[in-house]
Design a protein around this motif. Sequence first.
Motif, PDB file in Angstrom:
ATOM      1  N   LEU A  24       0.884  -1.120  -0.006  1.00 26.64           N
ATOM      2  CA  LEU A  24      -0.044   0.019   0.005  1.00 26.64           C
ATOM      3  C   LEU A  24       0.940   1.150   0.054  1.00 26.64           C
ATOM      4  N   ASP A  25       1.698   1.262   0.810  1.00 28.09           N
ATOM      5  CA  ASP A  25       2.934   2.408   0.819  1.00 28.09           C
ATOM      6  C   ASP A  25       3.414   2.539  -0.519  1.00 28.09           C
ATOM      7  N   GLU A  26       3.816   1.512  -1.343  1.00 24.93           N
ATOM      8  CA  GLU A  26       4.612   1.612  -2.394  1.00 24.93           C
ATOM      9  C   GLU A  26       3.469   2.037  -3.738  1.00 24.93           C
ATOM     10  N   ALA A  27       2.150   1.500  -3.368  1.00 29.30           N
ATOM     11  CA  ALA A  27       1.026   2.008  -4.558  1.00 29.30           C
ATOM     12  C   ALA A  27       1.069   3.545  -4.243  1.00 29.30           C
ATOM     13  N   ASP A  28       0.996   3.852  -3.141  1.00 29.56           N
ATOM     14  CA  ASP A  28       0.913   5.449  -2.839  1.00 29.56           C
ATOM     15  C   ASP A  28       1.708   6.365  -3.401  1.00 29.56           C
ATOM     16  N   VAL A  34      -4.115  -1.886  -6.358  1.00 32.60           N
ATOM     17  CA  VAL A  34      -3.518  -2.776  -5.726  1.00 32.60           C
ATOM     18  C   VAL A  34      -4.650  -3.931  -5.602  1.00 32.60           C
ATOM     19  N   ARG A  35      -3.783  -5.383  -5.894  1.00 28.55           N
ATOM     20  CA  ARG A  35      -4.864  -6.535  -5.937  1.00 28.55           C
ATOM     21  C   ARG A  35      -4.607  -7.533  -4.961  1.00 28.55           C
ATOM     22  N   LEU A  36      -5.170  -7.786  -4.096  1.00 28.21           N
ATOM     23  CA  LEU A  36      -5.208  -8.916  -3.093  1.00 28.21           C
ATOM     24  C   LEU A  36      -5.298 -10.045  -3.676  1.00 28.21           C
ATOM     25  N   GLN A  74     -10.840  -2.819   3.955  1.00 28.35           N
ATOM     26  CA  GLN A  74     -10.079  -2.275   5.297  1.00 28.35           C
ATOM     27  C   GLN A  74      -8.980  -1.323   4.688  1.00 28.35           C
ATOM     28  N   ALA A  75      -8.190  -2.013   3.466  1.00 24.88           N
ATOM     29  CA  ALA A  75      -7.307  -0.976   2.861  1.00 24.88           C
ATOM     30  C   ALA A  75      -7.805  -0.112   2.130  1.00 24.88           C
ATOM     31  N   ASP A  83      -7.051   2.442  -5.652  1.00 29.15           N
ATOM     32  CA  ASP A  83      -7.877   1.435  -6.311  1.00 29.15           C
ATOM     33  C   ASP A  83      -7.213   0.027  -5.490  1.00 29.15           C
ATOM     34  N   VAL A  84      -8.312  -0.566  -4.442  1.00 26.08           N
ATOM     35  CA  VAL A  84      -7.729  -1.766  -3.855  1.00 26.08           C
ATOM     36  C   VAL A  84      -8.881  -2.929  -3.982  1.00 26.08           C
TER      37      VAL A  84
END
Length: 294
Positions: A24-28, A34-36, A74-75, A83-84
């Motif tokens: 999430l930090d990297e995506a920011d 981000v895809r879980l 939650q993310a 976009d998660v």
Amino acid sequence: MATRPIVVGYDGSEPAEAALAWALDEADRNRLPVRLVYAFEWFGMATPMAPSVAWPDAETRRQAEAMVVDAARQARDTHPDLDVTGVLVDGPSAAVLTDQSRTAALVVLGNRGHGGFANLLLGSTGVAVSAHARCPVVVVRGETGPAIFRKPVLVGVDGSPGSALALRYAFHQATVRGGRLRVIRTWTPPPPEWTPATYDPDSIAAAKRAEVEEMLAEGRQAFPEVEVTVDVFADRPGRALVEASRDAQLVVVGSRGRGGFRGLLLGSVSQQLLHHSACPVAVVRDLPPEPDAE
């Protein structure tokens, strides 16, 4: 063409939560989705004497799917600008995540998931995905707190094509991680009993440094804002990088350098770091194409 996401291997374990936080930090920093991905493997039990197979009930699958979807929700709550999404995919985790890497910007894994044994430093999934992925793979281990961002990005090079890819990726990471890059080039000295009279470590160091500077020319031109330091010395590369990882926020290596055997997709240096690094490790076997090239 849609932006490639950061794919996170997620199973609800503590290492997977650390991987998600890092992703999430990297995506920011890079404005990426981000895809879980929860890889749901239907374990079977069969023997020649008892060929029947035992499957988990459908409720187990529903619970797993609900868990990954809830983790994505939650993310999104904590990172509303991102976009998660969360999905469950049937299949063995290494195969699922390797397949996901074909359309990902990055795959992020914890150092050990629910399937890991306590005495293993990295699970088999992390090793397999790092060896076969079609994009960089980051295994999140060691120090990951805010203080780590005062440290440089670390990359190991040896003149191989794999280390050239790692260097390109490390330059990009340094631009969004404080602008400092440390490059390490080592060589393995001969044992004392086999050291020839003509052995001149200073000459070897000078030659290796010139080789590194040649490799750095393109990156210095493309990323002039990055402060680069180069260290060249005699040591085993895996040992040197593990030690240097104590003062780095991310260590980057190619999947296989000059010392690797042709049939091996993951070399000994990258394996040592995946098991022993004091900070997250990026293994670069392939770089995704640029957006305008897709």
